[in-house]
Design an enzyme around this catalytic site. Structure first.
Site, short mmCIF file in Angstrom:
data_model
loop_
_atom_site.label_atom_id
_atom_site.label_comp_id
_atom_site.label_asym_id
_atom_site.label_seq_id
_atom_site.Cartn_x
_atom_site.Cartn_y
_atom_site.Cartn_z
N GLY A 51 56.65 49.12 36.21
CA GLY A 51 57.96 49.55 35.72
C GLY A 51 57.92 49.71 34.21
N CYS A 153 46.90 42.83 41.71
CA CYS A 153 46.92 43.18 40.29
C CYS A 153 47.95 42.28 39.60
CB CYS A 153 47.31 44.65 40.12
SG CYS A 153 47.53 45.15 38.41
N HIS A 195 39.26 49.53 39.34
CA HIS A 195 40.65 49.08 39.16
C HIS A 195 41.05 49.16 37.68
CE1 HIS A 195 44.04 46.18 40.29
NE2 HIS A 195 44.07 46.16 38.97
N GLU A 196 40.17 48.67 36.80
CA GLU A 196 40.50 48.66 35.36
C GLU A 196 40.48 50.08 34.78
OE1 GLU A 196 41.81 46.02 34.40
OE2 GLU A 196 41.10 44.78 36.05
N HIS A 199 43.75 51.62 35.38
CA HIS A 199 44.78 51.20 34.42
C HIS A 199 44.74 52.08 33.17
CE1 HIS A 199 46.85 47.79 36.07
NE2 HIS A 199 45.73 47.13 36.34
ZN ZN Z 1 45.50 45.47 37.57
#
Ligand code: ZN
Length: 237
Positions: A51, A153, A195-196, A199
């Site tokens: 968010g 996460c 995953h990183e 981001h």
């Molecule tokens: Zn994460």
């Protein structure tokens, strides 16, 4: 809070005519200031949540001449601090509110044994990860076989889901001293890297998860404690 403040105002007004201009609102503001910390500016010492616009902003590269500056080194120190504080094994700069292409990862065998059962370690193919700071990472998939495993996460606090990831990747980038490096990774380590990297590209695991598998692993505790429970950031119980 209201129940505590109303008698306090009554007491003040009883004991001194000089303070009768104190309104309920003033006292509430004063009281709230005592118990609520002031919001911090990035880099934060907490992990921002889904968010927050920073998690949906494409992170910018760090100019290589800036890697050794106080600003970048301070950010890396913050990432390490937050990683330790929340028992993470991967954390990106956007998650502390800074949209720069930096992430860190690492998981000691001790932490692995402390937080997971042998059954979980085997089922999720978990393994210790060497501590690593990666600046301006570039990733290339070297084995396109998809592996589906449960993932969570710290920026989606309290939830997990099955997420497909590629089996193996090659990672290149700069370390915290500004030296280039490259490595090959597979399995769990390759999953953390993907995953990183996501981001840094403004993506979350929820974008690619198997939607029907999303769940809160603490749902039974929520019931046992009648909802009075603080959901943890990571997967650890
Ligand atoms: Zn994460």
């Amino acid at each position: 809070m209201n129940m505590r403040i109303k008698p306090l105002i009554a007491l003040i007004n009883q004991q001194s005519t000089t303070v009768r201009h104190f309104s309920y609102k003033n006292i509430l503001t004063w009281y709230s200031g005592l118990v609520r910390p002031k919001p911090t500016k990035p880099p934060h010492k907490h992990i921002i949540q889904v968010g927050d616009p920073c998690l949906r902003a494409i992170s910018k590269p760090v100019p290589t001449k800036d890697i050794e500056t106080e600003e970048v080194q301070k950010l890396i120190a913050y990432l390490k601090h937050v990683c330790r504080k929340y028992d993470c094994y991967g954390l990106s700069a956007p998650q502390v509110g800074v949209p720069l292409r930096i992430f860190i990862m690492g998981l000691t065998q001790k932490a692995l044994d402390k937080h997971f059962t042998k059954k979980e370690i085997a089922a999720k193919a978990l393994k210790a990860i060497e501590p690593l700071v990666v600046i301006n990472p570039e990733m290339k998939v070297t084995d396109y076989t998809k592996v589906v495993l449960e993932e969570s996460c710290e920026s989606v606090k309290g939830f997990c889901a099955d997420v497909p990831r590629y089996m193996s990747v090659e990672l290149k980038g700069y370390d915290e001293d500004g030296h280039t490096f490259s490595m090959n990774a597979s399995g769990f380590t390759a999953r953390i890297i993907q995953h990183e990297m996501d981001h840094l590209d403004a993506k979350l695991y929820t974008d690619i998860m198997d939607k029907k598998t999303l769940y809160c692993p603490h749902w039974q505790v929520v019931n046992e404690r009648c909802g009075k429970v603080e959901l943890p950031y990571g997967p650890f119980k």
